[in-house]
Design a protein around this motif. Structure first.
Motif: not given
Length: 168
Positions: A134-148
């Motif tokens: 299965q595929w998830a939209q990467p990187p959920w953690w890294d991109s969210t942290v980068r925004q904040h």
């Protein structure tokens, strides 16, 4: 998780902690802790909502259609509920946003890291002779942290400046 989010400027925070202890400013210290936690809270909330709404797609089915999941726990909600914030004021002051693996079931301990990579490979309904990807939209953690990160750094700098002014 592969990376924790840390809000810290070790030199400034350590120096400020020493001055707080010398001044006996317990009220100032608790206020500083509360404000640093408040700076990290939107990140935690956004990470949780990103995980809960994460789109995970499969390659498509071959053969017979599948059935119900053998587990009753929802994967995304379980991972989202394990995201935590800790604020420290001791020898290593700062805030950390992290995934508490102790709150995850044993078979999901590495799942946040796996989902962050974008590729989830697992046995079909526990059958180790049949595997699915299965595929998830990467990187959920890294991109969210980068925004904040810029907002959190500005907020923590503001808190440190306010505490310094109160101590002078």
């Amino acid at each position: 998780m592969t990376r924790d989010v840390r809000i810290l400027n070790t030199g400034s925070l350590l120096e400020l902690q020493r001055r707080l202890r010398a001044a006996g400013g317990e009220n100032i210290r608790s206020s500083m802790q509360r404000r640093i936690r408040r700076a990290a809270e939107p990140l935690k909330t956004d990470l949780q909502s990103t995980m809960r709404g994460l789109d995970i797609r499969s390659e498509g089915r071959r053969g017979r259609p599948g059935g119900r999941s053998p587990t009753t726990r929802p994967l995304r909600a379980t991972i989202a509920d394990s995201i935590r914030i800790s604020v420290r004021t001791g020898s290593s002051p700062g805030a950390t946003v992290w995934i508490d693996k102790g709150r995850l079931p044993p078979d999901l301990k590495n799942m946040p890291k796996v989902i962050n990579s974008g590729r989830i490979r697992h046995p079909v309904f526990g059958n180790r002779r049949r595997w699915a990807t299965q595929w998830a939209q990467p990187p959920w953690w890294d991109s969210t942290v980068r925004q904040h990160t810029p907002r959190m750094e500005r907020e923590v700098a503001r808190v440190l400046d306010d505490v310094r002014r109160r101590l002078e």
